[in-house]
Every structure is written in C-alpha cells, then in structure tokens.
Design an enzyme around this catalytic site. Sequence first.
Site, PDB file in Angstrom:
ATOM      1  N   MET A 165     -38.719 -43.221  53.923  1.00  0.00           N
ATOM      2  CA  MET A 165     -38.638 -44.547  53.292  1.00  0.00           C
ATOM      3  C   MET A 165     -40.016 -45.188  53.133  1.00  0.00           C
ATOM      4  SD  MET A 165     -35.199 -45.831  55.342  1.00  0.00           S
ATOM      5  CE  MET A 165     -35.781 -45.201  56.927  1.00  0.00           C
ATOM      6  N   ASP A 173     -22.431 -43.713  53.067  1.00  0.00           N
ATOM      7  CA  ASP A 173     -23.693 -44.323  52.665  1.00  0.00           C
ATOM      8  C   ASP A 173     -24.085 -43.929  51.244  1.00  0.00           C
ATOM      9  OD1 ASP A 173     -24.102 -45.777  54.925  1.00  0.00           O
ATOM     10  OD2 ASP A 173     -25.618 -44.472  55.795  1.00  0.00           O
ATOM     11  N   LYS A 228     -26.749 -48.808  51.766  1.00  0.00           N
ATOM     12  CA  LYS A 228     -27.855 -49.743  51.883  1.00  0.00           C
ATOM     13  C   LYS A 228     -29.061 -49.098  51.221  1.00  0.00           C
ATOM     14  CE  LYS A 228     -28.395 -52.114  55.688  1.00  0.00           C
ATOM     15  NZ  LYS A 228     -27.916 -53.438  55.263  1.00  0.00           N
TER      16      LYS A 228
END
Length: 275
Positions: A178, A42, A63
């Site tokens: 996030m 990732d 991502k």
Amino acid sequence: MGAWPALEPGWVWLCGAGPGDPGLLTLHAVNALRQADVVVYDALVQAEILDWAPQAEHVYAGKRGGKPSAKQRDISLRLVDLARAGKRVLRLKGGDPFVFGRGGEEAQTLIQHGVPVRIIPGISAGIGGLAYAGIPVTHRDVNQSVTFVTGHDQSGATPQSLNWRAIAEGAQVLVIYMGMKHVDQIAAALLEAGRPADEPVAVVCSATTPDQRVLETTLGRMAADIGAAEMEPPAILCIGRSVLMRQVLDWQALMAGAAPRNLDPLNRGRPAEVS
C-alpha cells in the site's frame, strides 16, 4: 484421510484468499467457501473465488484507499451480528488476514463479543505476488532478512511511527504494501537515509491476476517511472537486489516463449548450483 473441519452455525472463520489467483486458495479456504451461509469479502477478492460459494450470501465489505469504504467498526460488528443470528460466517480477506489486513482487530472484536473463530492463513501478496513476478524475496546471495512495511497508517498518511533511517540501513530487501499513494515521500526518505539511487526496484500491480503488470526501475527513478507507466494500486513495491533475479526467473515470460534476459543477473560468475 481425516474429516475436514465443519463450519458450525454461529462461528466466524477468518480466512486469507491469497493475492488474487483463485488457484492460490488453500484447501481449508475452499472447504470454508463450500459450507458458508454468508461470505463477507474484501475488495481484492476475485469474483471467481466467490463462485466456490454459490449457496452463500455474498456481502461486500471492501476498503480501498481514497474511495468510499465501510468503516472498520461497522464491518467487525456486522460479523458479530451475523454470527449471533446463527449464520455460518466466512470473513474472506485478500492475502493473509494477519498481514496488514486488520484481521487481528476483527478476530479480537469477535472474541470480545463471545463469538468463536477459526483463523485460516493465506498467501500474502508480499511473498506470493512477488514470486509470480519472478522475484524471490530471499536469495542467499542477496539477503538473510526481509522487511515488510505498510505505506500508510490508520489516517492514510505515511506512517510516522516508522524509523525510515533504521529501515534504510537495516533492510536488505524491503517489501512495501500500500505504498503507491506516498511513493514520493517513501523514496525521498530512503534516499535521504543513504539508500543508493541505483538500487533495483520492482512494482507489481494486481499481482497474480490476468491484469498483473510489473515495472522494473531503480529507487531514484521509482516515483517518476510509476507515474510515466500509469501504474495503479493495488501494488507491491520491492526494493533490493533480489529484484534482479527477475531477469532469469520471469517464468511467465518463459512460458510465452521468451528467452531469459540474463542467466546470471547477480554476476556470481558461476552456476547457480555451485556454492
């Protein structure tokens, strides 16, 4: 001392790489890196971690919000294809794969396609990243619970399924993953639900890496101060009085020779060892 598990051809090991510092890898993660034919990693996995697998093909599958990214379906099916080709596959995800990391989706896809898996947990940024900043997510003088929340849902918007009033009323310490993109909405929702504007907040960016930055502010000032300081994701937001403990537990500043800012930031009025 027993033998370490072998990563067999046709298997996928789904592994947490921790919050950033390569030293926070587990021994099972290092063992996997040394055996893998392919490492599918990732965006938040540090390059130094991949150095543990020089024999492997390194496949980027990151991502990142607001940036071109591989589709989740394509990533999951790529893992299936690699395993069916007889590869020893290591799927390496930042933090812990089962904490807001879509690890459950990927593991389920693999099992539905008959691919054997092993799960290797990792240190989540919401715990380890805050600890590096000198913030304990639990402290017996502050909280007996901690609430972990994601700042966006599958569409990228602020999660509509979350009851922000219930979270505001029930979360003694709130850790938000996030959340930078929607920090204005998150702060407004918590304040509207009755959370105090002067509640301590910490924003930890690029936790545990050489680029780590920490902003200490309040809930009422959080959005404005993040903008003024030009703080950028990846970041963890921590809301609650445990943030005050950084005034005494900023161990990185202490290592650099600074004095503690406040030996009793919770105003207990007695030594820490006294109940």
